[in-house]
Write an enzyme that holds these catalytic residues in place. Structure first.
Site, PDB file in Angstrom:
ATOM      1  N   ALA A   1      34.920  46.365   4.439  1.00  0.00           N
ATOM      2  CA  ALA A   1      35.571  45.138   4.944  1.00  0.00           C
ATOM      3  C   ALA A   1      36.013  45.209   6.405  1.00  0.00           C
ATOM      4  O   ALA A   1      36.709  44.308   6.876  1.00  0.00           O
ATOM      5  CB  ALA A   1      36.750  44.709   4.071  1.00  0.00           C
ATOM      6  N   ALA A   2      35.593  46.231   7.131  1.00  0.00           N
ATOM      7  CA  ALA A   2      35.902  46.258   8.578  1.00  0.00           C
ATOM      8  C   ALA A   2      35.272  45.032   9.242  1.00  0.00           C
ATOM      9  O   ALA A   2      35.934  44.307   9.993  1.00  0.00           O
ATOM     10  CB  ALA A   2      35.361  47.534   9.214  1.00  0.00           C
ATOM     11  N   GLY A   3      34.004  44.809   8.937  1.00  0.00           N
ATOM     12  CA  GLY A   3      33.294  43.665   9.523  1.00  0.00           C
ATOM     13  C   GLY A   3      33.905  42.339   9.077  1.00  0.00           C
ATOM     14  O   GLY A   3      34.006  41.399   9.864  1.00  0.00           O
ATOM     15  N   ASP A   4      34.310  42.252   7.815  1.00  0.00           N
ATOM     16  CA  ASP A   4      34.897  41.000   7.301  1.00  0.00           C
ATOM     17  C   ASP A   4      36.250  40.732   7.955  1.00  0.00           C
ATOM     18  O   ASP A   4      36.582  39.591   8.296  1.00  0.00           O
ATOM     19  CB  ASP A   4      35.076  41.074   5.773  1.00  0.00           C
ATOM     20  CG  ASP A   4      33.750  41.271   5.064  1.00  0.00           C
ATOM     21  OD1 ASP A   4      32.717  40.852   5.602  1.00  0.00           O
ATOM     22  OD2 ASP A   4      33.751  41.871   3.969  1.00  0.00           O
TER      23      ASP A   4
HETATM   24  P1  ADP Z   1      30.205  46.262   9.333  1.00  0.00           P
HETATM   25  O1  ADP Z   1      31.389  46.666   8.493  1.00  0.00           O
HETATM   26  O2  ADP Z   1      29.886  44.795   9.223  1.00  0.00           O
HETATM   27  O3  ADP Z   1      29.015  47.154   9.237  1.00  0.00           O
HETATM   28  P2  ADP Z   1      31.083  47.633  11.752  1.00  0.00           P
HETATM   29  O4  ADP Z   1      30.962  48.918  11.045  1.00  0.00           O
HETATM   30  O5  ADP Z   1      30.345  47.481  13.026  1.00  0.00           O
HETATM   31  O6  ADP Z   1      30.714  46.367  10.856  1.00  0.00           O
HETATM   32  O7  ADP Z   1      32.646  47.393  12.011  1.00  0.00           O
HETATM   33  C1  ADP Z   1      33.160  46.154  12.430  1.00  0.00           C
HETATM   34  C2  ADP Z   1      34.287  46.379  13.395  1.00  0.00           C
HETATM   35  O8  ADP Z   1      35.312  47.147  12.740  1.00  0.00           O
HETATM   36  C3  ADP Z   1      33.935  47.188  14.627  1.00  0.00           C
HETATM   37  O9  ADP Z   1      33.402  46.362  15.642  1.00  0.00           O
HETATM   38  C4  ADP Z   1      35.287  47.784  15.010  1.00  0.00           C
HETATM   39  O10 ADP Z   1      36.093  46.822  15.675  1.00  0.00           O
HETATM   40  C5  ADP Z   1      35.915  48.057  13.645  1.00  0.00           C
HETATM   41  N1  ADP Z   1      35.630  49.437  13.197  1.00  0.00           N
HETATM   42  C6  ADP Z   1      34.684  49.839  12.320  1.00  0.00           C
HETATM   43  N2  ADP Z   1      34.715  51.183  12.147  1.00  0.00           N
HETATM   44  C7  ADP Z   1      35.733  51.639  12.934  1.00  0.00           C
HETATM   45  C8  ADP Z   1      36.302  52.939  13.193  1.00  0.00           C
HETATM   46  N3  ADP Z   1      35.822  54.041  12.619  1.00  0.00           N
HETATM   47  N4  ADP Z   1      37.347  52.998  14.058  1.00  0.00           N
HETATM   48  C9  ADP Z   1      37.854  51.891  14.640  1.00  0.00           C
HETATM   49  N5  ADP Z   1      37.365  50.651  14.434  1.00  0.00           N
HETATM   50  C10 ADP Z   1      36.323  50.517  13.594  1.00  0.00           C
END
Ligand code: ADP
Length: 306
Positions: free
Chosen positions: A249-252
């Site tokens: 859910a980072a992306g969400d």
């Molecule tokens: P998805 O979950 O859709 O694959 P990402 O992995 O690119 O998307 O993560 C989405 C956003 O979450 C990133 O652009 C960043 O802002 C944040 N993020 C993801 N992983 C990390 C991390 N390890 N540390 C800090 N921020 C993170």
């Protein structure tokens, strides 16, 4: 308060941790079992609501335990669920997730009712979509419904934000209706028609995608942050360094936060910085909706840097 409508999936994540993933035919005794409310659509709705938006969710659940669980989770976050339909003929969507030590996982999604989310569901919410500040879309419901919702929003001049996940090629007509698109690298490669294994520079991917959408392209790069392309100019916004626990859910969270920030009138660079702080906090916590931070937490964390 910005009005945000999310049309998308509502799933429940059933998660088992295990020392190592089983091979086909093998039975293993695992570790803990967790039941998390999830689904990309519902996650984005919870994120946008917890971060300050007035949010309506459009989607489907089944007439079962998980459907009730999902409704409660959305409601507890303050999301309006009037347009969440209960489908008597399908189970609620679930994702069966196994996570081994070190974080590798396998996931099988049974979309159930989410797979039956139809243009009629969008029609029922037509008035709120027409009056919204933004419409958030992802790709865990039928593409026909995604396109229908995008068209309705575009007709009313509503900003359409698409997270093109899970990765798949998309019809040009859909992309043309989108004002902002937020793929990760894999999704960006697929949108460009490349093999997901091929390595391409994010700036090259963004430039190609920008020819197909109306507005900015934001490629999310996990711990590397975001590469944005606006009118042919690139903008690199670093992630906020955190101790990562679970990137679910980072992306969400990023999408929900971005929608709130943009509809509140922040410029794109500030909105991305703020959304990066929200997503970074989500990465420090287990689960999907349970990991989404509150407005106050993000504002405190972002402090004077936003
Ligand atoms: P998805 O979950 O859709 O694959 P990402 O992995 O690119 O998307 O993560 C989405 C956003 O979450 C990133 O652009 C960043 O802002 C944040 N993020 C993801 N992983 C990390 C991390 N390890 N540390 C800090 N921020 C993170």
């Amino acid at each position: 308060m910005p009005g945000i409508v999310v049309v998308g999936s509502i799933h429940t994540d059933l998660v088992i941790t295990t020392e190592r993933l089983p091979t086909p035919g093998e039975t293993r005794i695992g570790g803990e079992f967790h039941t998390f409310p999830g689904g990309k659509g519902a996650n984005q709705a919870v994120a946008a609501a917890r971060l300050g938006g007035e949010v309506w969710m459009v989607g489907r659940v089944g007439a079962d335990l998980y459907g009730r669980f999902q409704r409660e989770s959305l409601g507890a976050a303050g999301v309006h669920t009037d347009f969440v339909t209960t489908d008597a003929d399908a189970a609620s969507g679930v994702a069966l997730i196994m996570v081994e030590r070190g974080g590798n996982n396998t996931i099988v999604v049974a979309p159930g009712a989410s797979g039956r989310c139809a243009p009629e569901d969008v029609d029922r919410a037509a008035a709120v979509i027409a009056g919204a500040d933004a419409l958030l879309l992802q790709l865990e419901i039928p593409l026909e419904t995604v396109e229908y919702a995008a068209r309705l929003a575009a007709q009313h001049g509503v900003r359409v934000i698409l997270d093109p996940a899970p990765a798949q090629p998309l019809p040009p007509a859909l992309l043309e209706m989108v004002h902002l698109v937020t793929p990760n690298e894999t999704e960006a490669a697929l949108l460009c028609g490349f093999d997901p294994g091929e390595r391409h520079e994010p700036a090259e991917l963004a430039a190609r995608i920008q020819q197909r959408v109306r507005g900015p392209v934001l490629i999310t790069l996990g711990a590397q942050g975001v590469l944005a392309m606006v009118d042919g100019q690139t903008l690199q916004v670093p992630a906020v360094p955190v101790e990562a626990v679970d990137a679910t859910a980072a992306g969400d969270t990023f999408s929900g936060a971005l929608a709130v920030a943009l509809t509140e009138g922040r410029n794109l660079a500030d909105a991305i910085r703020w959304a990066n702080h929200a997503a970074a906090l989500a990465v420090t916590r287990l689960g999907a909706q349970s990991a989404v931070p509150t407005r106050r937490e993000v504002d405190d964390f972002a402090g004077s840097s936003c």
